[in-house]
Design an enzyme around this catalytic site. Structure first.
Site, PDB file in Angstrom:
ATOM      1  N   GLY A 101     -88.873  24.164  85.899  1.00 59.91           N
ATOM      2  CA  GLY A 101     -88.716  25.593  85.587  1.00 59.91           C
ATOM      3  C   GLY A 101     -87.554  26.308  86.224  1.00 59.91           C
ATOM      4  CG  LEU A 104     -81.704  22.176  86.760  1.00 62.18           C
ATOM      5  CD1 LEU A 104     -81.891  21.575  88.158  1.00 62.18           C
ATOM      6  CD2 LEU A 104     -80.209  22.234  86.416  1.00 62.18           C
ATOM      7  CB  SER A 106     -88.125  20.442  84.170  1.00 61.61           C
ATOM      8  OG  SER A 106     -88.474  21.762  83.833  1.00 61.61           O
ATOM      9  CB  SER A 107     -90.136  21.656  79.338  1.00 59.54           C
ATOM     10  OG  SER A 107     -89.047  22.316  78.772  1.00 59.54           O
ATOM     11  CB  ALA A 108     -85.966  18.681  77.265  1.00 59.04           C
ATOM     12  CB  ALA A 109     -86.481  15.574  81.607  1.00 57.38           C
ATOM     13  CG  ASP A 150     -83.099  22.500  77.345  1.00 53.94           C
ATOM     14  OD1 ASP A 150     -81.975  23.002  77.196  1.00 53.94           O
ATOM     15  OD2 ASP A 150     -83.895  22.824  78.240  1.00 53.94           O
TER      16      ASP A 150
END
Ligand code: PMV
Length: 311
Positions: A101, A104, A106-109, A150
Site C-alpha cells: 500500500g 509500489l 503490491s496488489s498487482a505483485a 500495474d
C-alpha cells in the site's frame, strides 16, 4: 490432491514519469523493480489458507471465503476461483520485501505471484493475455477499476510507456542499462483515490493552469523515454527532479515525500521524485554512485528504504 509444490514470483513496479498526468491522457513510464514477491503453494487440510509474514503487524493470515473487509481474503478467493481451485485443501505463503500500500504495485505483485503459483500447482499453463486478464480480475478486488498499468508492468517486466487511448496503450522502453535506484517510503496519508479526486477538484476549478502542468509532465515523460533509451542517467535524474516539482505543484506531495526527496539529493542522488499517487508513500532516487549511502541516510532519518535495480 496434488502432492507437488507450486511456485510463482512477480516484481514490484515504480512509476518513473507521468503519474497523475496519465489520468488526463498524458504518457507515463513505469518499470519493474528487482524487488518483488514470491508465492509457494502446498497441500494442506481445511479451507485454502494464505499467509504473508511480512505484511501487517506480525504478518497476515486469511482463509478463502472468509467474511469481513479483508481485500486480501477476497483477492485470494477470486484467484482460487479463476484457477478452479476454490475449496481445495491448500496453503499459500507469499514472501518478499515489497511493502503493502505505498504505490509500489503490491496488489498487482500479490495477484500475479499468487496466480502463477496456483497455475504451477495445478500444472496448467497461464501466461500472456490469460494471465493479464486473470490479474485484472484479482486486482479489481483492490482497486475497483485498475488502469492496467500495474499488472501489465508486473506481468511483462522491463519498462513500459503507457498512454490511455493510444493503440497500443503499452510500448516497451528499451533501457540502455538498469537504473541504480533507492526506493524509500513512509505510510500514506491518503489513498490513490483521495489523491486523484483531490487533484480533479483543483483542476476543475482552474483547468487552464492545471492542464498546462499535465502537458509539461507529458513532455518530461517523452524526454524521459529518450534519456532512458540513451542511458543518459544525468538527464534522467534532472527529469526526475522536474517531474517531482510538477507533482508538488499539483498538491500530491507531502512533508514525508519532500523530506525523503531532499535527503536523497543531499546524499548524492542525481535526481529524486515521488512515485505513485503521493500523499506519502514511496519516492525513487537515482543513485549511480552510492546507493547504499543514500539508503542508509533515509533509514537513519526514520524512513524505510531499499536499494533496487529498475528495469
Ligand atoms: O496507486 P499508485 O500509487 O501506484 O499510483 C497510481 C497512479 C496514478 O496516476 C496516480 C493514478 C492512475 O490511475 O494512473
Amino acid at each position: 490432491m496434488s502432492a507437488r509444490l507450486g511456485t510463482g514470483a512477480a516484481p514490484g513496479k515504480v512509476i518513473l514519469f507521468g503519474e497523475h498526468a496519465v489520468v488526463y491522457g498524458q504518457p507515463a513510464v513505469a518499470a519493474a523493480m528487482s524487488t518483488g514477491l514470491g508465492a509457494t503453494v502446498e497441500p494442506a487440510s481445511g479451507a485454502p489458507a494464505l499467509r504473508i509474514p511480512s505484511w501487517g503487524r506480525g504478518g497476515l493470515e486469511v482463509r478463502a471465503g472468509e467474511a469481513g473487509p479483508s481485500s486480501i481474503a477476497r483477492g485470494f478467493t477470486r484467484a482460487l476461483e479463476v484457477l478452479g481451485l476454490a475449496g481445495e485443501p491448500l496453503a499459500v505463503t507469499i514472501e518478499g520485501d515489497l511493502p503493502l500500500g505505498v504505490g509500489l504495485g503490491s496488489s498487482a505483485a500479490f495477484a500475479v505471484s499468487l496466480l502463477r503459483a496456483l497455475a504451477d500447482y495445478r500444472a496448467v499453463p497461464l501466461g500472456g493475455a490469460a494471465l493479464l486478464a486473470a490479474a485484472a480480475e484479482v486486482e479489481t478486488v483492490f482497486h475497483g477499476t485498475p488502469s492496467g498499468l500495474d499488472h501489465t508492468v508486473v506481468t511483462r517486466g522491463g519498462c513500459l510507456r503507457f498512454a490511455r487511448g493510444e493503440t497500443p496503450a503499452f510500448r516497451p522502453v528499451r533501457l540502455a542499462r538498469p537504473l541504480p535506484a533507492v526506493i524509500a517510503w513512509s505510510p500514506r496519508e491518503g489513498s490513490t483515490r483521495d489523491a486523484v479526486e483531490g487533484l480533479r477538484a483543483r483542476r476543475d476549478a482552474l483547468p487552464a493552469a492545471y492542464d498546462g502542468l499535465f502537458a509539461a509532465m507529458g513532455a518530461v515523460a517523452e524526454a524521459g523515454v529518450a534519456a532512458l533509451e540513451a542511458g543518459d542517467l544525468a538527464t534522467v535524474g534532472r527529469l526526475f527532479d522536474l517531474n517531482h516539482g510538477y507533482l508538488n505543484a499539483c498538491g500530491v506531495s507531502s512533508l514525508a515525500n519532500e523530506t525523503m526527496v531532499a535527503l536523497a539529493r543531499r546524499h548524492g542522488a542525481v535526481g529524486a521524485k515521488l512515485t505513485g499517487a503521493g500523499l506519502g508513500g514511496a519516492i525513487i532516487a537515482l543513485c549511480p554512485d552510492d546507493a547504499e549511502g543514500v539508503a542508509t541516510a533515509l533509514v537513519d532519518a526514520g524512513f524505510r528504504a531499499i536499494v533496487s535495480r529498475i528495469g
